[in-house]
Structure formats: C-alpha cells, structure tokens
Design an enzyme around this catalytic site. Structure first.
Site, PDB file in Angstrom:
ATOM      1  N   ASP A 145       0.549  -1.210   0.595  1.00 25.87           N
ATOM      2  CA  ASP A 145      -0.416  -0.222   0.127  1.00 25.87           C
ATOM      3  C   ASP A 145       1.086   1.427  -0.070  1.00 25.87           C
ATOM      4  O   ASP A 145       0.302   2.015  -0.296  1.00 25.87           O
ATOM      5  CB  ASP A 145      -0.735  -0.041   1.411  1.00 25.87           C
ATOM      6  CG  ASP A 145      -2.087  -0.711   0.402  1.00 25.87           C
ATOM      7  OD1 ASP A 145      -2.049  -1.332   0.177  1.00 25.87           O
ATOM      8  OD2 ASP A 145      -3.007  -1.218   1.776  1.00 25.87           O
TER       9      ASP A 145
ATOM     10  N   CYS B 276       0.867  -7.864   5.439  1.00 25.90           N
ATOM     11  CA  CYS B 276       0.815  -6.327   5.096  1.00 25.90           C
ATOM     12  C   CYS B 276      -1.165  -6.108   4.642  1.00 25.90           C
ATOM     13  O   CYS B 276      -1.535  -7.181   3.675  1.00 25.90           O
ATOM     14  CB  CYS B 276       1.623  -5.886   4.390  1.00 25.90           C
ATOM     15  SG  CYS B 276       2.970  -5.530   5.070  1.00 25.90           S
ATOM     16  N   ASP B 277      -1.123  -5.102   5.178  1.00 18.34           N
ATOM     17  CA  ASP B 277      -2.815  -4.076   4.427  1.00 18.34           C
ATOM     18  C   ASP B 277      -4.031  -5.610   4.417  1.00 18.34           C
ATOM     19  O   ASP B 277      -4.404  -6.440   5.197  1.00 18.34           O
ATOM     20  CB  ASP B 277      -2.231  -3.098   3.653  1.00 18.34           C
ATOM     21  CG  ASP B 277      -1.542  -2.217   3.945  1.00 18.34           C
ATOM     22  OD1 ASP B 277      -1.145  -1.596   4.860  1.00 18.34           O
ATOM     23  OD2 ASP B 277       0.132  -2.493   3.500  1.00 18.34           O
ATOM     24  N   LYS B 278      -4.481  -5.462   3.003  1.00 15.44           N
ATOM     25  CA  LYS B 278      -5.208  -5.764   2.776  1.00 15.44           C
ATOM     26  C   LYS B 278      -4.907  -7.197   2.182  1.00 15.44           C
ATOM     27  O   LYS B 278      -5.336  -8.905   2.224  1.00 15.44           O
ATOM     28  CB  LYS B 278      -5.746  -5.711   1.256  1.00 15.44           C
ATOM     29  CG  LYS B 278      -6.001  -4.722   0.862  1.00 15.44           C
ATOM     30  CD  LYS B 278      -7.116  -3.818   2.088  1.00 15.44           C
ATOM     31  CE  LYS B 278      -6.330  -2.728   2.891  1.00 15.44           C
ATOM     32  NZ  LYS B 278      -4.239  -2.195   2.339  1.00 15.44           N
TER      33      LYS B 278
ATOM     34  N   SER C 294      -4.813   5.225   5.939  1.00 14.38           N
ATOM     35  CA  SER C 294      -4.000   4.712   6.218  1.00 14.38           C
ATOM     36  C   SER C 294      -3.995   4.581   7.128  1.00 14.38           C
ATOM     37  O   SER C 294      -4.398   5.069   8.463  1.00 14.38           O
ATOM     38  CB  SER C 294      -2.289   5.117   5.632  1.00 14.38           C
ATOM     39  OG  SER C 294      -1.312   4.555   6.505  1.00 14.38           O
TER      40      SER C 294
ATOM     41  N   CYS D   2       5.214  -2.047   7.642  1.00 16.87           N
ATOM     42  CA  CYS D   2       5.934  -0.648   8.753  1.00 16.87           C
ATOM     43  C   CYS D   2       5.639  -0.494  10.114  1.00 16.87           C
ATOM     44  O   CYS D   2       4.740  -1.289  10.436  1.00 16.87           O
ATOM     45  CB  CYS D   2       4.907  -0.049   7.389  1.00 16.87           C
ATOM     46  SG  CYS D   2       5.526   0.140   6.690  1.00 16.87           S
TER      47      CYS D   2
ATOM     48  N   GLU E  70      -6.625   4.632   0.288  1.00 14.78           N
ATOM     49  CA  GLU E  70      -6.407   4.931   1.507  1.00 14.78           C
ATOM     50  C   GLU E  70      -5.822   6.344   0.825  1.00 14.78           C
ATOM     51  O   GLU E  70      -4.968   6.173   0.042  1.00 14.78           O
ATOM     52  CB  GLU E  70      -5.213   3.954   1.788  1.00 14.78           C
ATOM     53  CG  GLU E  70      -5.536   2.749   2.256  1.00 14.78           C
ATOM     54  CD  GLU E  70      -4.908   1.858   3.415  1.00 14.78           C
ATOM     55  OE1 GLU E  70      -4.510   1.351   4.732  1.00 14.78           O
ATOM     56  OE2 GLU E  70      -3.396   2.512   3.180  1.00 14.78           O
TER      57      GLU E  70
END
Length: 556
Positions: free
Chosen positions: A78, A119-121, A468, A191, A442
C-alpha cells in the site's frame, strides 16, 4: 483425512504419481498434507523475508508428523500504491487473495492450512479464506519492522509522508528529506507503527486464529522463527482434533478483537476488515458493535502515528496477551473462547502481565476513558463513518467549517501543497468509495500533507474513501452511503458548512433534509456516474462490492 480424496485407493494412483514427481516419499504422502499459503514477493518490505518464516513453519509441520506443501498468492504494498491509480486495486486484492487460496485448497484437498502474510489487505484476505474454507487453519505473520532512527528519534514511514508537506512548506531542506527517507524504514517487516498491517496482525491474536506474539514480535528477531516452528506444530494439533476457524472465530472472538482494537488504538481500516471476515464466516458484526464497545473499552496504548511508541515497544511491554490480560481485569474480554493454541483465551493470557506500564497503561488509569476509534453518524453519513479519535488533537475534536470539495485524491493533494487550503476548512473527497473509486483508496498523502503543512490543528478531511493506519488528525473516512451510491456526501457543495463533533459522534451538513434530497434528486436525474475504471477486475469489483458500512464485501 481430507487429503485421502487425492491420494488413497487404486483410482488415485495417478495422483500419487504426481506427488512422487515432486520428490515426496511414500511416508510423506501418507501423512496429513498441510497447505502453506505464502504471499512472499520482492515488492513489499513486509514480505521479502517470508521464505524464512515459511521454512520455520514447514520445519514445525514436519517435526509434528505432517507434510507441508507451499503455494503462493499475490500481495500489494500500500505504501508503493499510495497516491496514484494503483491504490484503487489494493482493497479489491483482498477478495482476489481469498479466492486464490480457496481455489488451490479445494483443488488439492489439504488437511490443514497455514497462512503466511504481513501487510494491509493481504492479512484480511487470508483470514477470509480461512473462515470460508473452514478447515483447520492458523495465520502466521512475518512481523513488524523495527522503527527507524534519526538523532535518537524513532521514525516510521508516516514521518516520511508528512515530511513531503514540511518540505513543500519550506520547513525542511531537500537534504533533510533525503536523510529522513533513508532512515525511516531500516529493513524487513510490516511498517513499524500501529498501521493497518500491524493492527490486523495484532487482532488475529485477539481472534484466536494466531499464536501469542504473532502481532508484535519483530520480523528480524529469532523469536519470530521460533513462533513459526510452534505454528507448524500447532496446525498438526488442530488437524488431529479437527478444530476449524469457525470454531474459533465466533462472534465472541470478534467482539474480543474489537475490544483489543479500541484498547490499542488500531487503524480505522479494522472497521472495514473485521466485519468483512465476520460476514464471510456467517457472523454478524456491525459498526454498532464498534460504537458500543468504543464507549466501554478504554484506550491504553500510544503507538505511532498517535504517539511515540512503536511495535517493538508494545512487544517489549508484553504484547497483545498483556493488553488482553489488562482488559480482563474489568471483564472486557471473553476469556472462554477457543484459540489455535488449544487453550482458551483466559488460559493463554494468565501468564502475560504488562511489563511496562509506560507503553500499556493500567486499565484503571487509561490514556482515554473510551476507545481509540469512534463511529460518527448524522445527515452526512446515515450509515456511519469512522475516525481514529486517538490520533486527533483536542482542538479538532469539535470543528465547524466550510466545505472544500474535490472529486479525486490527486486534486486534493495539489490544492494542499499549493497552499489553497486555509485554516478552518473541511476538505471533502468523494467518489473514492468502494464503488465510486472504485476500490476505496487509502489516502495517506493528503492527510500527511495537511500535517506537514502545519494544518492538522485547524483543517478536517472527510471522505467516502479510507485512510492509511498511518494517518493522524481529524480525518473521517468510510462516509456511507458513498457518493457513487447517491449518499448525502454527493450533495455537498463548495462553501457548505459541515459540523463535526467527535465526542458527540456526529457529522452533519448544515442543510435541511429537503435541500439535501433536492440536490440528490438532481444528481440522480443525470444517471449513474461512470466508474473511474471501466474495464477489467476493478470494473467488475465496482459492480459487486457492498457499502463500506458492511465491510465492502461480495455477495456470498
């Protein structure tokens, strides 16, 4: 065993021949076959090291008497997708990931699954696959990145995004920006702050679908490798007792996850992903649950972007088990729910007290009396919206100002960086929702630009898109219904007054209902707005996806 479908009996001689072609022995074929779904790739810092994680998991599976077979799925970073058309594809990849895992698993008849991501999705995509397939499964994260360091100050990628605005405002030099971007992200891992990836990795523990430490042990620590081996052993236990995701991810487990979310101050995206995972698992979880729990669960942690601590600090302080232990003192956690460890949540957290109350405050003296996320409703968001209230400065908890209306993220960022936004403004970004974006981008770039320009204490931003987990400030997302579905946000005009009251859980357009309805009827008379992407996957996505208030899901 489920895998007997593809390996047992005379009729399956050709199938066994294919297993032999891969170098498996007769003994290995006869053992339970565990699918290892790995999203390793070379385009995401959180995923570049997942071969090491996978090797550890496979070692654990073999030691416990199973045969691991690894396959891959996609992943989008992302951070790299942020601020351009690529971000329109990120949320949509969640369903692609789930579908790909379902397809391989059903075609191969695995006895169990270990899902490896970071991560993320990608994390919710894997959890959706687990709950849909409902065979024994465990989720294993790659772990968070260590915080960056510059002059003894801890940094994350959010600092770099904000530095763009600071540079544009003349507050830092090009050399200072260069130095910052080299220091902020020191190596492998998701992150370093409590952004969406780490929020979901932590909540997987609270859901019981991952082992303790999954969300917080740093990617580069040896403990992460040991956790992989324990995960491999644990999946064999769950195969033997046939404990499946829907036995673990019950409504009570989801409510635990929301409680932990409020306590740690997780990403606002959790209000999109948790309801989606629950939906695919046949569990009812709505924004009203978030609203109710937020009112009762205190905010205990102060993690970036809301505060100075990072994931390594939360890990040192005891991690998610310690947070749950603290919440259990006031009966805010259901301790009877099952977990993939084979123990109940209560048994699992008993020996995990808080080790540093500067990072995880006592439940009796929290940072805030209510949770870190707040659900807002009103005539501008009849189905709800969400703000990471833990990251809003006190002077912006109540705000009223004129609307500055934009119909894309790019135009908004240009206006901010060119100093066209003034103190008191309420930025409105619309047609960025699940259908209208499509893909509900995002938008860290505009919120970071606002902060970098020094406007975070005077400017609010609202959108039918999302933010985000690294976003801070009065940034209100998931406005539902979205503009493309003729929600009230479509009726906002330049200069209209918008009032935001976060403690009062309200967001309103200061117009009467008749005027809003009149404007919406005028928009409807022009017909449905053409999607910004009119071919391929995201075009199909725009035709199938639900409201953000329901998790932006597909029909079952």
């Amino acid at each position: 065993m489920r895998s007997d479908t593809v390996k047992k009996g005379v009729a399956r001689a050709p199938h066994r021949s294919l297993f032999y072609a891969m170098g498996l022995t007769k003994e290995e074929i006869q053992r339970p076959i565990i699918g290892i779904a790995n999203s390793i790739n070379e385009i995401i810092p959180g995923h570049i090291h997942l071969k090491d994680i996978s090797d550890a998991v496979k070692a654990g599976v073999r030691a416990a008497g199973g045969t691991p077979l690894e396959f891959n799925t996609i992943g989008i970073c992302d951070g790299l997708a942020m601020g351009h058309t690529g971000m329109k594809y990120s949320l949509g990849s969640r369903e692609l990931i789930a579908d790909s895992i379902e397809s391989v698993t059903m075609a191969t008849a695995f006895d169990g699954l270990v899902l490896i991501a970071n991560c993320d999705k990608i994390v919710p995509g894997m959890l959706i696959a687990a709950v849909r397939l409902n065979i024994p499964a465990i989720y294993m994260a790659g772990g968070p990145m260590l915080a960056g360091d510059l002059d003894s100050e801890k940094l994350g990628v959010d600092n770099v995004f904000e530095a763009v605005g600071r540079y544009q405002a003349g507050k830092i030099t090009q050399e200072e920006l260069d130095l910052l971007e080299h220091c902020a992200c020191p190596g492998a891992g998701s992150c370093s702050g409590l952004y969406t990836a780490n929020s979901m990795n932590c909540l997987s523990e609270a859901l019981g679908i991952a082992l303790p430490g999954n969300g917080t042990i740093p990617a580069v620590h040896a403990d992460r490798i040991r956790l992989g081996k324990k995960t491999g052993a644990a999946i064999m236990d769950r195969v033997r007792d046939n404990t499946c995701p829907r036995d673990i991810m019950t409504r009570e487990a989801f409510l635990n996850a929301v409680s932990v979310d409020m306590a740690v101050g997780g990403s606002s995206n959790t209000a999109l992903h948790l309801p989606a995972i629950a939906y695919y698992g046949g569990v009812d979880l709505s924004l009203s649950d978030f609203d109710r729990i937020s009112a009762n669960v205190p905010h205990l942690c102060n993690l970036a972007p809301s505060g100075p601590d990072h994931m390594e600090d939360l890990n040192r302080a005891g991690g998610i088990p310690a947070v749950m232990n603290e919440l259990s003192k006031k009966g805010l956690i259901n301790t009877d729910v099952k977990t993939v460890s084979g123990r109940s949540a209560g048994e699992q957290i008993t020996d995990h007290p808080v080790k540093d109350f500067n990072v995880i405050t006592p439940v009796d003296s929290p940072r805030h009396e209510t949770g870190g996320l707040t659900i807002l409703a009103g005539n501008l968001a009849p189905e709800g919206s969400i703000v990471k209230s833990a990251a809003v400065v006190p002077e912006m908890m109540v705000h009223e100002g004129p609307a500055r209306v934009f119909e894309s993220e790019e135009d908004t960022v240009d206006a901010i960086l060119n100093q066209l936004i003034k103190e008191g403004d309420v930025i409105v970004i619309r047609y960025e929702g699940p259908k209208g974006g499509p893909g509900m981008r995002e938008m860290l770039s505009p919120t970071s630009a606002i902060a970098g320009m020094g406007l975070d204490k005077s400017v609010a931003l609202i959108t039918d898109g999302r933010f985000s987990g690294a976003t801070r400030g009065s940034s209100i997302g998931h406005i539902s219904p979205e503009a493309a579905a003729f929600g009230p946000i479509a009726a906002v005009r330049e200069g209209d007054i918008i009032e935001i009251n976060i403690p009062g859980k309200q967001i309103n357009l200061k117009l009467d209902d008749k005027e809003i309805e009149k404007r919406l009827n005028e928009i409807k008379s022009k017909g449905e707005r053409k999607p910004n992407i009119d071919r391929g996957y995201m075009y199909r996505y725009s035709k199938m996806v639900s409201s953000a208030a329901k998790g932006a899901v597909f029909p079952l």
